[in-house]
Design a protein around this motif. Structure first.
Motif, short mmCIF file in Angstrom:
data_model
loop_
_atom_site.label_atom_id
_atom_site.label_comp_id
_atom_site.label_asym_id
_atom_site.label_seq_id
_atom_site.Cartn_x
_atom_site.Cartn_y
_atom_site.Cartn_z
N VAL A 20 0.83 -1.19 0.00
CA VAL A 20 0.00 0.00 0.00
C VAL A 20 0.87 1.25 0.00
O VAL A 20 1.85 1.34 0.77
CB VAL A 20 -0.92 0.02 1.22
CG1 VAL A 20 -1.70 1.33 1.28
CG2 VAL A 20 -1.87 -1.17 1.20
N GLN A 21 0.52 2.16 -0.87
CA GLN A 21 1.23 3.44 -0.90
C GLN A 21 0.23 4.57 -0.99
O GLN A 21 -0.73 4.51 -1.78
CB GLN A 21 2.19 3.51 -2.08
CG GLN A 21 3.49 2.75 -1.88
CD GLN A 21 4.53 3.09 -2.93
OE1 GLN A 21 4.24 3.10 -4.12
NE2 GLN A 21 5.74 3.39 -2.48
N LEU A 22 0.46 5.59 -0.20
CA LEU A 22 -0.29 6.84 -0.27
C LEU A 22 0.75 7.94 -0.49
O LEU A 22 1.62 8.14 0.35
CB LEU A 22 -1.07 7.09 1.01
CG LEU A 22 -2.13 6.05 1.38
CD1 LEU A 22 -2.74 6.36 2.74
CD2 LEU A 22 -3.22 5.99 0.32
N VAL A 23 0.62 8.62 -1.60
CA VAL A 23 1.63 9.62 -1.96
C VAL A 23 0.95 10.97 -2.13
O VAL A 23 0.12 11.16 -3.03
CB VAL A 23 2.37 9.24 -3.24
CG1 VAL A 23 3.43 10.29 -3.57
CG2 VAL A 23 3.01 7.86 -3.09
N GLU A 24 1.32 11.89 -1.26
CA GLU A 24 0.76 13.24 -1.33
C GLU A 24 1.49 14.07 -2.38
O GLU A 24 2.69 13.88 -2.61
CB GLU A 24 0.86 13.95 0.03
CG GLU A 24 0.07 13.31 1.15
CD GLU A 24 0.92 12.39 2.00
OE1 GLU A 24 0.50 12.04 3.11
OE2 GLU A 24 2.02 12.02 1.53
N SER A 25 0.77 14.98 -2.95
CA SER A 25 1.40 15.92 -3.88
C SER A 25 2.22 16.93 -3.11
O SER A 25 2.10 17.04 -1.88
CB SER A 25 0.32 16.65 -4.68
OG SER A 25 -0.53 17.36 -3.80
N ALA A 26 3.05 17.62 -3.81
CA ALA A 26 3.88 18.62 -3.16
C ALA A 26 3.00 19.73 -2.59
O ALA A 26 2.04 20.16 -3.21
CB ALA A 26 4.87 19.20 -4.15
#
Length: 125
Positions: free
Chosen positions: A2-8
C-alpha cells in the motif's frame, strides 16, 4: 504494498489557496474512508477532514469548516484537499490516511491504517 503519496505542498501567502492530492495504490481505494491530518512543529497531529468511501459523508475539524473541502475520485484513486483562505496557523505537514474497513470515529487517528509520508504546507503572513 500500500502506498499513499501526497502531492507537493508549498509556500504560500496568507489568504492564498492550495490543493493537495493523495494518490493511492495497493489497496481497494473505493472501499476505504480517507482522511487528512496535519502536524505542526511542536504540536500533536490533528484531524483535518475525512470522507467516506462513497464520498457521501464528509467530516471537518471545526477550524477548517468553510475554508477546506475534501473530495475524492475513486476512478483515479485520488483524494483531494482544497484549502482556501489559508492562514499562518495552517502551516504544518499534511498527511493523507486510509481508514480501516469499519469506522467509528473519522476524527480519530486510530481509525486509520495506512499513512502517506506527508507534505509540507507553509503559509507566510
Amino acid at each position: 504494498q500500500v502506498q499513499l503519496v501526497e502531492s507537493a505542498g508549498g509556500l504560500v501567502q496568507a489568504g492564498d489557496s492550495l490543493r493537495l492530492s493523495c494518490e493511492a495504490s495497493g489497496l481497494s481505494f473505493s472501499t476505504k474512508g480517507m482522511g487528512w491530518f496535519r502536524q505542526a512543529p511542536g504540536k500533536e497531529r490533528e484531524f483535518v477532514a475525512a470522507i467516506s468511501d462513497s464520498g457521501i459523508t464528509v467530516v471537518y475539524a471545526e477550524f477548517v469548516k468553510g475554508r477546506f473541502t475534501i473530495s475524492r475520485d475513486n476512478a483515479k484513486k485520488k483524494l483531494y484537499l482544497q484549502m482556501n483562505s489559508l492562514q499562518s496557523e495552517d502551516t504544518a505537514v499534511y498527511h493523507c490516511a486510509a481508514a480501516r474497513t469499519y469506522i467509528i470515529d473519522y476524527r480519530s487517528a486510530e481509525e486509520y491504517v495506512y499513512w502517506g509520508q506527508g507534505t509540507q504546507v507553509t503559509v507566510s503572513s
